[in-house]
Design an enzyme around this catalytic site. Structure first.
Site, PDB file in Angstrom:
ATOM      1  N   ASP A 192      25.937  30.959  39.204  1.00 20.86           N
ATOM      2  CA  ASP A 192      27.217  30.325  39.531  1.00 20.86           C
ATOM      3  C   ASP A 192      27.259  28.990  38.806  1.00 20.86           C
ATOM      4  O   ASP A 192      26.220  28.440  38.435  1.00 20.86           O
ATOM      5  CB  ASP A 192      27.337  30.095  41.048  1.00 20.86           C
ATOM      6  CG  ASP A 192      28.779  29.983  41.523  1.00 20.86           C
ATOM      7  OD1 ASP A 192      29.482  29.038  41.102  1.00 20.86           O
ATOM      8  OD2 ASP A 192      29.211  30.838  42.317  1.00 20.86           O
ATOM      9  N   ASP A 214      28.464  29.095  33.209  1.00 25.05           N
ATOM     10  CA  ASP A 214      29.877  29.455  33.177  1.00 25.05           C
ATOM     11  C   ASP A 214      29.999  30.956  32.922  1.00 25.05           C
ATOM     12  O   ASP A 214      29.556  31.452  31.883  1.00 25.05           O
ATOM     13  CB  ASP A 214      30.553  28.663  32.058  1.00 25.05           C
ATOM     14  CG  ASP A 214      32.044  28.892  31.961  1.00 25.05           C
ATOM     15  OD1 ASP A 214      32.551  29.857  32.560  1.00 25.05           O
ATOM     16  OD2 ASP A 214      32.713  28.104  31.270  1.00 25.05           O
ATOM     17  N   ASN A 266      30.979  39.224  39.597  1.00 24.99           N
ATOM     18  CA  ASN A 266      31.825  38.886  40.736  1.00 24.99           C
ATOM     19  C   ASN A 266      32.591  37.575  40.569  1.00 24.99           C
ATOM     20  O   ASN A 266      33.597  37.360  41.231  1.00 24.99           O
ATOM     21  CB  ASN A 266      30.945  38.823  41.996  1.00 24.99           C
ATOM     22  CG  ASN A 266      31.632  38.170  43.156  1.00 24.99           C
ATOM     23  OD1 ASN A 266      32.559  38.725  43.742  1.00 24.99           O
ATOM     24  ND2 ASN A 266      31.191  36.959  43.497  1.00 24.99           N
ATOM     25  N   TYR A 311      46.475  35.327  38.082  1.00 22.63           N
ATOM     26  CA  TYR A 311      45.337  35.939  38.768  1.00 22.63           C
ATOM     27  C   TYR A 311      45.515  37.455  38.846  1.00 22.63           C
ATOM     28  O   TYR A 311      44.597  38.228  38.531  1.00 22.63           O
ATOM     29  CB  TYR A 311      45.213  35.345  40.167  1.00 22.63           C
ATOM     30  CG  TYR A 311      44.121  35.942  41.018  1.00 22.63           C
ATOM     31  CD1 TYR A 311      42.794  35.542  40.873  1.00 22.63           C
ATOM     32  CD2 TYR A 311      44.412  36.915  41.971  1.00 22.63           C
ATOM     33  CE1 TYR A 311      41.786  36.089  41.659  1.00 22.63           C
ATOM     34  CE2 TYR A 311      43.409  37.473  42.755  1.00 22.63           C
ATOM     35  CZ  TYR A 311      42.104  37.052  42.592  1.00 22.63           C
ATOM     36  OH  TYR A 311      41.118  37.599  43.367  1.00 22.63           O
ATOM     37  N   LYS A 314      43.177  40.464  37.111  1.00 23.04           N
ATOM     38  CA  LYS A 314      42.489  41.486  37.884  1.00 23.04           C
ATOM     39  C   LYS A 314      42.956  42.891  37.499  1.00 23.04           C
ATOM     40  O   LYS A 314      42.173  43.854  37.560  1.00 23.04           O
ATOM     41  CB  LYS A 314      42.684  41.238  39.374  1.00 23.04           C
ATOM     42  CG  LYS A 314      42.028  39.935  39.862  1.00 23.04           C
ATOM     43  CD  LYS A 314      40.529  39.903  39.574  1.00 23.04           C
ATOM     44  CE  LYS A 314      39.848  38.717  40.201  1.00 23.04           C
ATOM     45  NZ  LYS A 314      38.391  38.696  39.969  1.00 23.04           N
ATOM     46  N   THR A 369      36.780  33.549  51.806  1.00 15.12           N
ATOM     47  CA  THR A 369      35.803  33.022  50.856  1.00 15.12           C
ATOM     48  C   THR A 369      36.187  31.579  50.537  1.00 15.12           C
ATOM     49  O   THR A 369      37.183  31.059  51.037  1.00 15.12           O
ATOM     50  CB  THR A 369      35.807  33.834  49.553  1.00 15.12           C
ATOM     51  OG1 THR A 369      37.073  33.651  48.883  1.00 15.12           O
ATOM     52  CG2 THR A 369      35.598  35.326  49.818  1.00 15.12           C
TER      53      THR A 369
END
Length: 270
Positions: free
Chosen positions: A38, A63, A90, A157, A161, A192
């Site tokens: 991460d 990154d 993820n 976004y 996806k 999250t």
């Protein structure tokens, strides 16, 4: 522990919190040696939590949209644990754009696409050869129900996806005969770090009970529920599952928006 990933080495990106942290912990409980990745320093806490539970893990920062960082991550998995069998791409961002469709700039779009779509591409590009060299394995990518149709996230976004879903389908064909499977998991609304402002706002307004009311289960998801789906896709239990997009959304994507008929005993009160 049932040992579904016993003897495997798994990389998890976006592992500092949320779905990534839950996945790293679950994979370790199932026997995997984990490389948690991460850009946030919290990834070290994830690795420490794995070790505290008796598992083996190392943490790396970087990154997810950088080719140099992903190439180094794959190399680190091999150097630390001797092989790479599983990769969970993820990591993702919403982009933080305020306002509507026309308020986003090309730079906003470019950054979201760089992390959310180019990132998984880089994972496949660099992880697949290593996984093949280890005798085969699997890749899973986090997409979203926002990638299926409008209404579940900002435009940039959602588009990113949707790209991940197609990337998985395309990559499955490109990886034919390599012994490397690839699938996508599509979370619905899940608590999250990314969605925390929405949850906090609902709680502050006394409307927590309305979170997830549009799906048939009438609730939001938990990171552990998404992690369980990723575990299935990466495990040998999914040995004949390839190029697929698995929605884990409480049933949200099973229907177009509609109102429940009057008299439905499960209809939530207003």
């Amino acid at each position: 522990m049932s040992g579904r990933l016993e003897g495997k080495v798994a990389v998890v990106t976006g592992a500092a919190s949320g779905i990534g942290r839950a996945s790293a912990l679950l994979f370790a409980r199932e026997g995997a040696r984990v490389v948690a990745f991460d850009r946030a320093e919290g990834v070290h806490e994830t690795a420490e939590a794995v070790r505290a539970g008796g598992g083996r893990a190392v943490a790396r920062t970087g990154d997810a949209g950088s080719e140099d960082d992903i190439a180094a991550l794959v190399a680190a998995a091999g150097a630390e644990f001797g092989a790479l069998h599983l990769f969970f791409a993820n990591a993702g961002i919403t982009g933080g754009v305020r306002g509507g469709f026309f308020d986003a700039s090309p730079d906003d779009w470019a950054e979201v696409l760089r992390v959310n779509l180019i990132g998984p591409f880089l994972a496949v590009k660099h992880a697949a050869p290593a996984i093949r060299g280890a005798g085969g394995g699997a890749i899973a990518c986090t997409a979203s129900v926002a990638g299926l149709r409008s209404g579940a996230g900002p435009a940039q976004y959602s588009a990113s996806k949707a790209g991940v879903i197609n990337l998985v389908q395309t990559a499955a064909q490109q990886l034919a005969g390599t012994g490397v499977r690839i699938n996508a998991v599509l979370p619905g609304l899940t608590e999250t770090g990314m969605t925390r402002p929405l949850y906090d706002s609902a709680r502050a307004a006394g409307k927590e009970g309305r979170i997830g009311q549009l799906n048939p289960l009438l609730r939001g998801g938990e990171p552990e529920e998404i992690a369980a789906a990723a575990l299935f896709l990466l495990s040998d239990e999914a040995s004949y599952v390839n190029g697929q997009a698995l929605a884990v959304d409480g049933g949200l994507s099973s229907s177009h928006p509609t109102s429940r008929p009057p008299g439905d005993p499960n209809r939530p009160s207003s």
